[in-house]
Design a protein around this motif. Structure first.
Motif, PDB file in Angstrom:
ATOM      1  N   ARG A 202       4.023  -5.774  -5.311  1.00  0.00           N
ATOM      2  CA  ARG A 202       3.160  -6.198  -6.419  1.00  0.00           C
ATOM      3  C   ARG A 202       3.983  -6.712  -7.602  1.00  0.00           C
ATOM      4  O   ARG A 202       3.596  -7.658  -8.281  1.00  0.00           O
ATOM      5  CB  ARG A 202       2.274  -5.030  -6.878  1.00  0.00           C
ATOM      6  CG  ARG A 202       1.197  -4.625  -5.900  1.00  0.00           C
ATOM      7  CD  ARG A 202       0.161  -3.715  -6.536  1.00  0.00           C
ATOM      8  NE  ARG A 202       0.739  -2.489  -7.084  1.00  0.00           N
ATOM      9  CZ  ARG A 202       0.972  -1.390  -6.375  1.00  0.00           C
ATOM     10  NH1 ARG A 202       0.683  -1.376  -5.084  1.00  0.00           N
ATOM     11  NH2 ARG A 202       1.480  -0.313  -6.940  1.00  0.00           N
ATOM     12  N   LYS A 203       5.128  -6.093  -7.817  1.00  0.00           N
ATOM     13  CA  LYS A 203       6.002  -6.480  -8.932  1.00  0.00           C
ATOM     14  C   LYS A 203       6.753  -7.767  -8.628  1.00  0.00           C
ATOM     15  O   LYS A 203       7.242  -8.447  -9.547  1.00  0.00           O
ATOM     16  CB  LYS A 203       6.989  -5.338  -9.199  1.00  0.00           C
ATOM     17  CG  LYS A 203       7.776  -5.468 -10.482  1.00  0.00           C
ATOM     18  CD  LYS A 203       8.678  -4.246 -10.671  1.00  0.00           C
ATOM     19  CE  LYS A 203       9.533  -4.380 -11.928  1.00  0.00           C
ATOM     20  NZ  LYS A 203      10.435  -3.211 -12.095  1.00  0.00           N
ATOM     21  N   GLY A 204       6.849  -8.121  -7.359  1.00  0.00           N
ATOM     22  CA  GLY A 204       7.535  -9.346  -6.969  1.00  0.00           C
ATOM     23  C   GLY A 204       9.000  -9.162  -6.630  1.00  0.00           C
ATOM     24  O   GLY A 204       9.715 -10.146  -6.391  1.00  0.00           O
ATOM     25  N   THR A 205       9.475  -7.905  -6.599  1.00  0.00           N
ATOM     26  CA  THR A 205      10.878  -7.664  -6.270  1.00  0.00           C
ATOM     27  C   THR A 205      11.097  -7.545  -4.755  1.00  0.00           C
ATOM     28  O   THR A 205      12.238  -7.548  -4.300  1.00  0.00           O
ATOM     29  CB  THR A 205      11.385  -6.384  -6.956  1.00  0.00           C
ATOM     30  OG1 THR A 205      10.562  -5.282  -6.586  1.00  0.00           O
ATOM     31  CG2 THR A 205      11.369  -6.556  -8.466  1.00  0.00           C
ATOM     32  N   GLU A 206      10.011  -7.423  -4.000  1.00  0.00           N
ATOM     33  CA  GLU A 206      10.066  -7.458  -2.535  1.00  0.00           C
ATOM     34  C   GLU A 206       9.015  -8.433  -2.042  1.00  0.00           C
ATOM     35  O   GLU A 206       7.947  -8.581  -2.645  1.00  0.00           O
ATOM     36  CB  GLU A 206       9.786  -6.075  -1.929  1.00  0.00           C
ATOM     37  CG  GLU A 206      10.850  -5.037  -2.174  1.00  0.00           C
ATOM     38  CD  GLU A 206      12.034  -5.160  -1.233  1.00  0.00           C
ATOM     39  OE1 GLU A 206      12.051  -6.105  -0.402  1.00  0.00           O
ATOM     40  OE2 GLU A 206      12.939  -4.324  -1.346  1.00  0.00           O
ATOM     41  N   LYS A 207       9.313  -9.101  -0.938  1.00  0.00           N
ATOM     42  CA  LYS A 207       8.360 -10.031  -0.353  1.00  0.00           C
ATOM     43  C   LYS A 207       7.416  -9.289   0.601  1.00  0.00           C
ATOM     44  O   LYS A 207       7.800  -8.279   1.195  1.00  0.00           O
ATOM     45  CB  LYS A 207       9.096 -11.127   0.416  1.00  0.00           C
ATOM     46  CG  LYS A 207       9.940 -12.038  -0.460  1.00  0.00           C
ATOM     47  CD  LYS A 207      10.626 -13.095   0.389  1.00  0.00           C
ATOM     48  CE  LYS A 207      11.482 -14.017  -0.465  1.00  0.00           C
ATOM     49  NZ  LYS A 207      12.173 -15.036   0.360  1.00  0.00           N
ATOM     50  N   PRO A 208       6.188  -9.780   0.754  1.00  0.00           N
ATOM     51  CA  PRO A 208       5.293  -9.200   1.765  1.00  0.00           C
ATOM     52  C   PRO A 208       5.887  -9.392   3.158  1.00  0.00           C
ATOM     53  O   PRO A 208       6.821 -10.184   3.347  1.00  0.00           O
ATOM     54  CB  PRO A 208       3.999 -10.009   1.595  1.00  0.00           C
ATOM     55  CG  PRO A 208       4.111 -10.660   0.262  1.00  0.00           C
ATOM     56  CD  PRO A 208       5.562 -10.880   0.010  1.00  0.00           C
ATOM     57  N   VAL A 209       5.357  -8.690   4.123  1.00  0.00           N
ATOM     58  CA  VAL A 209       5.822  -8.824   5.499  1.00  0.00           C
ATOM     59  C   VAL A 209       5.573 -10.254   5.984  1.00  0.00           C
ATOM     60  O   VAL A 209       4.501 -10.831   5.769  1.00  0.00           O
ATOM     61  CB  VAL A 209       5.094  -7.821   6.414  1.00  0.00           C
ATOM     62  CG1 VAL A 209       5.499  -8.030   7.868  1.00  0.00           C
ATOM     63  CG2 VAL A 209       5.410  -6.386   5.979  1.00  0.00           C
TER      64      VAL A 209
END
Length: 380
Positions: A202-209
């Motif tokens: 949600r924060k944008g520091t990880e990408k969705p699968v």
């Protein structure tokens, strides 16, 4: 026949992706275990006189229990339930907990099947997941388990991880096969909202699968495990001949089971129940001689939908005639075009009255199943 599931809601640390109920604080551990034993006595009539053929300790991390804690729980269960002469006793464990001493203790207490949360053989990913073990621990613990006499061993793997290349995933599978285990459960990474991973996405520091990459990894998984003699008997479960999980297979066939401990679920025909997912409230309720349970009666539509969902995730699929006799609902009615489309796309097959998904359809099993679901308004 019936089964019992025991939820041990404690972990050393929180994995980034996990949304199961657990606590990293051991402050209430003994109180929870005492309440669990009391719950076992309070619910002695739930399964009637059905013999218990499978016992499963999950979590959380059951391998955090010491010998006294485990034996006292088992004593309570054996005093209150009718266990068959031979049962499948599965115990979930983390690699870093499985010392030779711990394994011998488990064997002495009747554990004959391990489910080990390896997840990955890449230390980079294990660190990313916030796992307590490293790859060397995984290899060593399986070797020790074999030496302790446990031959029925399942391990968990996760695919769909960030930037996981096909070559890396093939290596992960090769490492798993090299251990000589009899069962592999492989799950696609899921981003659950109430997890550290969910927050980062949600924060944008990880990408969705990456669904396309995950789909390719799933195909590789199926191919490599089939070539190694493993049968895919459920979407996420692969076993050598004779090593299906009896406990989990019972879930998929609608066999009654009792769940004990915080957040544990129970099931019997036309009824589902679940315990409160809060350790303190669980203890308070049990100490007040109240069951911390919410239950629901399953409508015919609910039962039909559950039959569809669980059946389409397995190699056995759906027996249309059997379903019609049981629910007075023919799966094909109103779904002729959908079934034809799935067959043409090679995502499903319909042979001799059995409707099942193909390997291609398995990756989309839950979405496909939902297209056959009934709602009460449409079935009256």
């Amino acid at each position: 026949m019936a089964g019992i599931y025991v939820h041990i809601p404690f972990c050393k640390q929180a994995c980034t992706y996990c949304d199961f109920h657990f606590s990293t604080s051991m402050r209430n551990k003994q109180n929870v275990l005492d309440a669990l034993k009391k719950e076992a006595k309070m619910r002695v009539d739930y399964l009637g006189t059905e013999p218990i053929e499978t016992l499963y300790f999950g979590g959380g991390t059951p391998s955090l229990l010491n010998a006294h804690e485990l034996t006292s729980i088992l004593k309570s269960l054996r005093e209150n339930y009718n266990f068959a002469h031979e049962i499948e006793f599965t115990y979930e464990a983390n690699p870093d907990d499985l010392s030779a001493e711990k394994l011998n203790m488990l064997v002495e207490n009747g554990v004959n099947r391990l489910s080990i949360g390896i997840q990955s053989f890449d230390d980079k990913y294990l660190e990313w997941m916030n796992r307590a073990h490293r790859s060397a621990d995984s290899v060593a613990c399986v070797k020790r388990a074999h030496e302790a006499g446990i031959t029925n061993i399942s391990i968990d793997l996760i695919y769909g991880l960030p930037n996981l290349e096909i070559s890396q995933w093939k290596s992960e599978i090769d490492n798993a096969l090299a251990l000589g285990v009899t069962h592999i459960s492989a799950y696609c990474l899921t981003v659950e909202p109430a997890t550290a991973l969910g927050f980062r996405v949600r924060k944008g520091t990880e990408k969705p699968v990456d669904d396309e990459a995950a789909s390719q990894q799933f195909e590789v998984l199926i191919e490599k495990l089939a070539a190694a003699g493993f049968e895919q008997y459920e979407v996420s479960n692969f076993a050598r001949e004779g090593f299906y999980s009896k406990h989990n297979t019972s879930y998929w066939f609608g066999i009654p089971y009792l769940g004990l401990g915080p957040s544990a679920h129970s099931f019997k025909p036309a009824e589902r129940a679940w315990n409160v997912a809060n350790n303190s409230r669980y203890i308070q309720k049990i100490e007040a001689d109240e069951l911390p349970i919410t239950s629901e009666n399953l409508s015919l539509e609910d039962q039909f939908n559950e039959w569809v969902m669980t059946g389409l995730r397995t190699k056995w699929g759906l027996d249309i005639l059997g379903g019609t006799q049981r629910f007075k609902i023919d799966l094909r009615t109103g779904n002729e075009n959908l079934i034809e489309k799935l067959v043409q796309e090679k995502k499903a097959e319909l042979n001799n009255g059995i409707f099942r998904l193909t390997k291609r359809g398995f990756f989309l099993a839950d979405g496909i199943a939902s297209e056959f679901f009934l709602v009460e308004e449409n079935s009256k």
